[in-house]
Scaffold this motif. Structure first.
Motif, PDB file in Angstrom:
ATOM      1  N   ALA A  81       0.831  -1.208   0.000  1.00  0.00           N
ATOM      2  CA  ALA A  81       0.000   0.000   0.000  1.00  0.00           C
ATOM      3  C   ALA A  81       0.864   1.255   0.000  1.00  0.00           C
ATOM      4  O   ALA A  81       0.549   2.240  -0.680  1.00  0.00           O
ATOM      5  CB  ALA A  81      -0.934  -0.003   1.200  1.00  0.00           C
ATOM      6  N   GLU A  84       2.269   1.650  -3.550  1.00  0.00           N
ATOM      7  CA  GLU A  84       1.207   1.999  -4.503  1.00  0.00           C
ATOM      8  C   GLU A  84       0.733   3.440  -4.352  1.00  0.00           C
ATOM      9  O   GLU A  84       0.398   4.095  -5.328  1.00  0.00           O
ATOM     10  CB  GLU A  84       0.011   1.063  -4.332  1.00  0.00           C
ATOM     11  N   ASN A  85       0.690   3.932  -3.132  1.00  0.00           N
ATOM     12  CA  ASN A  85       0.175   5.272  -2.878  1.00  0.00           C
ATOM     13  C   ASN A  85       1.249   6.357  -2.874  1.00  0.00           C
ATOM     14  O   ASN A  85       0.993   7.473  -2.431  1.00  0.00           O
ATOM     15  CB  ASN A  85      -0.602   5.283  -1.562  1.00  0.00           C
ATOM     16  N   ASN A  93       6.625  10.178  -5.056  1.00  0.00           N
ATOM     17  CA  ASN A  93       5.721   9.260  -5.733  1.00  0.00           C
ATOM     18  C   ASN A  93       6.331   8.925  -7.085  1.00  0.00           C
ATOM     19  O   ASN A  93       6.410   9.759  -7.970  1.00  0.00           O
ATOM     20  CB  ASN A  93       4.347   9.901  -5.908  1.00  0.00           C
ATOM     21  N   HIS A  95       5.136   6.704  -9.143  1.00  0.00           N
ATOM     22  CA  HIS A  95       4.054   6.251 -10.033  1.00  0.00           C
ATOM     23  C   HIS A  95       4.373   4.867 -10.603  1.00  0.00           C
ATOM     24  O   HIS A  95       4.337   4.661 -11.814  1.00  0.00           O
ATOM     25  CB  HIS A  95       3.806   7.264 -11.155  1.00  0.00           C
ATOM     26  N   THR A 101       5.172  -2.610  -8.727  1.00  0.00           N
ATOM     27  CA  THR A 101       4.892  -2.719  -7.295  1.00  0.00           C
ATOM     28  C   THR A 101       5.003  -4.156  -6.833  1.00  0.00           C
ATOM     29  O   THR A 101       5.632  -4.445  -5.809  1.00  0.00           O
ATOM     30  CB  THR A 101       3.486  -2.170  -6.981  1.00  0.00           C
TER      31      THR A 101
END
Length: 128
Positions: A81, A84-85, A93, A95, A101
């Motif tokens: 998580a 991913e976030n 981030n 991306h 991931t």
């Protein structure tokens, strides 16, 4: 004559021990899968080690990741998580795609599974 026997005994003991160490004593039978290799490549390409440590090597800005998967407070779902976030306030981030991931999480599973002695040390021992 006694010195020769002592030398021969020590020599054969050293040779036997060395051959045992180099032929299998340190072989845990773990081989990286293709996806784990991809995760390692991503970890290196995005320079994750500049902020994170694995086996005590790397930066100090982010958390230590060697045992992040088996950590009672984090675990696999938390790590996934977090990636991913886009991380937290200090982590950029990147991306990552779903495949990237998954590859990173699989790589961290591999690292965690091979952290035998690292898991069995106290925090003070790893800082030395």
């Amino acid at each position: 004559m006694k010195k020769i026997w002592i030398f021969l005994t020590l020599f054969f003991a050293f040779t036997t021990y060395s051959s045992w160490i180099y032929t299998g004593a340190t072989d845990y039978g773990t081989v990286m899968t293709t996806r784990q290799q991809l995760g390692k490549k991503i970890y290196q390409e995005y320079n994750c080690q500049s902020c994170h440590q694995i086996f005590g090597l790397g930066g100090y800005l982010g958390p230590e990741l060697t045992t992040a998967i088996s950590d009672k407070t984090r675990g696999e779902a938390y790590v996934k998580a977090f990636i991913e976030n886009g991380g937290g306030t200090r982590m950029p981030n990147f991306h990552f795609s779903k495949e990237q991931t998954e590859a990173l999480v699989d790589y961290l599973k591999y690292v965690d599974a091979n952290a035998f002695s690292y898991k069995n040390t106290t925090p003070n021992e790893t800082e030395k």
